[in-house]
Motif scaffolding. Structure first.
Motif, PDB file in Angstrom:
ATOM      1  N   MET A 134       0.827  -1.207   0.000  1.00 22.54           N
ATOM      2  CA  MET A 134       0.000   0.000   0.000  1.00 22.54           C
ATOM      3  C   MET A 134       0.863   1.259   0.000  1.00 22.54           C
ATOM      4  N   MET A 135       1.955   1.228   0.745  1.00 25.08           N
ATOM      5  CA  MET A 135       2.848   2.390   0.750  1.00 25.08           C
ATOM      6  C   MET A 135       3.476   2.594  -0.622  1.00 25.08           C
ATOM      7  N   ALA A 136       3.862   1.511  -1.282  1.00 26.84           N
ATOM      8  CA  ALA A 136       4.428   1.618  -2.631  1.00 26.84           C
ATOM      9  C   ALA A 136       3.394   2.195  -3.598  1.00 26.84           C
ATOM     10  N   LEU A 137       2.155   1.730  -3.488  1.00 32.27           N
ATOM     11  CA  LEU A 137       1.085   2.254  -4.333  1.00 32.27           C
ATOM     12  C   LEU A 137       0.839   3.734  -4.035  1.00 32.27           C
ATOM     13  N   SER A 138       0.824   4.096  -2.777  1.00 32.67           N
ATOM     14  CA  SER A 138       0.620   5.495  -2.384  1.00 32.67           C
ATOM     15  C   SER A 138       1.714   6.392  -2.950  1.00 32.67           C
ATOM     16  N   THR A 139       2.944   5.947  -2.864  1.00 37.06           N
ATOM     17  CA  THR A 139       4.075   6.717  -3.380  1.00 37.06           C
ATOM     18  C   THR A 139       3.973   6.872  -4.895  1.00 37.06           C
ATOM     19  N   ALA A 140       3.657   5.779  -5.587  1.00 37.08           N
ATOM     20  CA  ALA A 140       3.524   5.834  -7.045  1.00 37.08           C
ATOM     21  C   ALA A 140       2.374   6.736  -7.460  1.00 37.08           C
ATOM     22  N   ALA A 141       1.260   6.663  -6.753  1.00 40.69           N
ATOM     23  CA  ALA A 141       0.082   7.463  -7.098  1.00 40.69           C
ATOM     24  C   ALA A 141       0.340   8.956  -6.892  1.00 40.69           C
ATOM     25  N   ALA A 142       1.124   9.302  -5.891  1.00 35.20           N
ATOM     26  CA  ALA A 142       1.369  10.710  -5.562  1.00 35.20           C
ATOM     27  C   ALA A 142       2.449  11.349  -6.429  1.00 35.20           C
ATOM     28  N   LYS A 143       3.189  10.544  -7.150  1.00 38.57           N
ATOM     29  CA  LYS A 143       4.295  11.068  -7.964  1.00 38.57           C
ATOM     30  C   LYS A 143       3.761  12.088  -8.976  1.00 38.57           C
ATOM     31  N   ASP A 144       4.392  13.229  -9.006  1.00 39.42           N
ATOM     32  CA  ASP A 144       4.077  14.304  -9.957  1.00 39.42           C
ATOM     33  C   ASP A 144       2.733  14.986  -9.716  1.00 39.42           C
ATOM     34  N   VAL A 145       2.108  14.784  -8.564  1.00 40.39           N
ATOM     35  CA  VAL A 145       0.870  15.502  -8.221  1.00 40.39           C
ATOM     36  C   VAL A 145       1.233  16.539  -7.164  1.00 40.39           C
ATOM     37  N   ASP A 146       0.722  17.748  -7.340  1.00 35.96           N
ATOM     38  CA  ASP A 146       0.954  18.785  -6.341  1.00 35.96           C
ATOM     39  C   ASP A 146       0.531  18.250  -4.973  1.00 35.96           C
ATOM     40  N   PRO A 147       1.427  18.293  -3.987  1.00 32.85           N
ATOM     41  CA  PRO A 147       1.108  17.723  -2.667  1.00 32.85           C
ATOM     42  C   PRO A 147      -0.153  18.304  -2.023  1.00 32.85           C
ATOM     43  N   LYS A 148      -0.408  19.598  -2.220  1.00 33.88           N
ATOM     44  CA  LYS A 148      -1.617  20.198  -1.642  1.00 33.88           C
ATOM     45  C   LYS A 148      -2.864  19.587  -2.276  1.00 33.88           C
ATOM     46  N   LEU A 149      -2.849  19.415  -3.593  1.00 34.25           N
ATOM     47  CA  LEU A 149      -3.978  18.779  -4.275  1.00 34.25           C
ATOM     48  C   LEU A 149      -4.133  17.345  -3.811  1.00 34.25           C
ATOM     49  N   GLY A 150      -3.022  16.647  -3.661  1.00 35.42           N
ATOM     50  CA  GLY A 150      -3.075  15.262  -3.179  1.00 35.42           C
ATOM     51  C   GLY A 150      -3.748  15.153  -1.818  1.00 35.42           C
ATOM     52  N   GLU A 151      -3.428  16.073  -0.922  1.00 33.70           N
ATOM     53  CA  GLU A 151      -4.053  16.034   0.407  1.00 33.70           C
ATOM     54  C   GLU A 151      -5.542  16.339   0.324  1.00 33.70           C
ATOM     55  N   LEU A 152      -5.936  17.280  -0.535  1.00 35.17           N
ATOM     56  CA  LEU A 152      -7.373  17.566  -0.683  1.00 35.17           C
ATOM     57  C   LEU A 152      -8.120  16.330  -1.196  1.00 35.17           C
ATOM     58  N   ILE A 153      -7.530  15.610  -2.131  1.00 35.89           N
ATOM     59  CA  ILE A 153      -8.135  14.374  -2.636  1.00 35.89           C
ATOM     60  C   ILE A 153      -8.297  13.370  -1.503  1.00 35.89           C
ATOM     61  N   LYS A 154      -7.248  13.189  -0.723  1.00 37.78           N
ATOM     62  CA  LYS A 154      -7.282  12.207   0.379  1.00 37.78           C
ATOM     63  C   LYS A 154      -8.300  12.612   1.446  1.00 37.78           C
ATOM     64  N   ILE A 155      -8.375  13.891   1.730  1.00 35.40           N
ATOM     65  CA  ILE A 155      -9.328  14.368   2.739  1.00 35.40           C
ATOM     66  C   ILE A 155     -10.761  14.163   2.262  1.00 35.40           C
ATOM     67  N   ARG A 156     -11.037  14.533   1.015  1.00 38.14           N
ATOM     68  CA  ARG A 156     -12.426  14.435   0.537  1.00 38.14           C
ATOM     69  C   ARG A 156     -12.900  12.985   0.506  1.00 38.14           C
ATOM     70  N   ALA A 157     -12.089  12.076  -0.001  1.00 37.08           N
ATOM     71  CA  ALA A 157     -12.494  10.665  -0.013  1.00 37.08           C
ATOM     72  C   ALA A 157     -12.664  10.147   1.418  1.00 37.08           C
ATOM     73  N   SER A 158     -11.772  10.539   2.300  1.00 36.88           N
ATOM     74  CA  SER A 158     -11.851  10.081   3.695  1.00 36.88           C
ATOM     75  C   SER A 158     -13.074  10.631   4.409  1.00 36.88           C
ATOM     76  N   GLN A 159     -13.510  11.839   4.044  1.00 37.05           N
ATOM     77  CA  GLN A 159     -14.762  12.368   4.598  1.00 37.05           C
ATOM     78  C   GLN A 159     -15.936  11.505   4.158  1.00 37.05           C
ATOM     79  N   ILE A 160     -16.001  11.231   2.882  1.00 40.29           N
ATOM     80  CA  ILE A 160     -17.101  10.428   2.351  1.00 40.29           C
ATOM     81  C   ILE A 160     -17.114   9.039   2.991  1.00 40.29           C
ATOM     82  N   ASN A 161     -15.933   8.457   3.155  1.00 36.31           N
ATOM     83  CA  ASN A 161     -15.814   7.102   3.701  1.00 36.31           C
ATOM     84  C   ASN A 161     -15.813   7.056   5.228  1.00 36.31           C
TER      85      ASN A 161
END
Length: 153
Positions: free
Chosen positions: A24-51
């Motif tokens: 899961m950590m390897a997948l997380s690292t690969a998924a986050a590559k080249d994405v603005d970290p602030k945008l990445g956190e907003l994505i993670k927060i929004r999905a986590s709110q829904i879930n």
């Protein structure tokens, strides 16, 4: 029969299956590559709110604050679509796509949501945003299944 929900911790899945955590950590690292970290956190927060994943919400709101995501955005990300121009075009496209991936309708991700995201991102970026949404959903579901609670501070 009524389902009962407990907040009591269950299996310590990352201890019993450390290879799962590593994957899961390897997948997380690969998924986050080249994405603005602030945008990445907003994505993670929004999905986590829904879930309703308290562990991930606690972690990712703290991480977002550390990298400079504004308190105002964190306060209203659950209602981002009602926040006027507080969120820019790429954030709005990513959050809409994240919601569509997190709560799949009977026909998957709607064409208009996908098209808006495809217009806002390069092919590589779009793939990364999709992967981020998928990955945080996997983390949320693992943590929900085993009742991982946020640490007390």
């Amino acid at each position: 029969m009524t389902a009962t929900l407990s907040t009591q911790s269950r299996l310590k899945i990352y201890k019993s299956s450390p290879e799962l955590y590593d994957a899961m950590m390897a997948l997380s690292t690969a998924a986050a590559k080249d994405v603005d970290p602030k945008l990445g956190e907003l994505i993670k927060i929004r999905a986590s709110q829904i879930n309703r994943c308290a562990f991930c919400l606690d972690m990712h709101t703290r991480d977002a604050r550390k990298i400079g995501v504004s308190e105002q955005k964190l306060d209203v990300v659950a209602a981002w679509s009602e926040a006027g121009d507080l969120f820019d075009e790429t954030e709005r496209a990513a959050l809409a796509l994240t919601e569509a991936i997190t709560v799949l309708g009977p026909h998957g991700v709607p064409d208009d949501v996908y098209e808006d995201a495809a217009a806002a991102f390069s092919d590589r970026e779009l793939g990364q945003v999709i992967a981020l949404a998928v990955t945080i959903n996997a983390w949320n579901r693992i943590n929900a299944a085993v009742h991982t609670a946020p640490p007390r501070r």
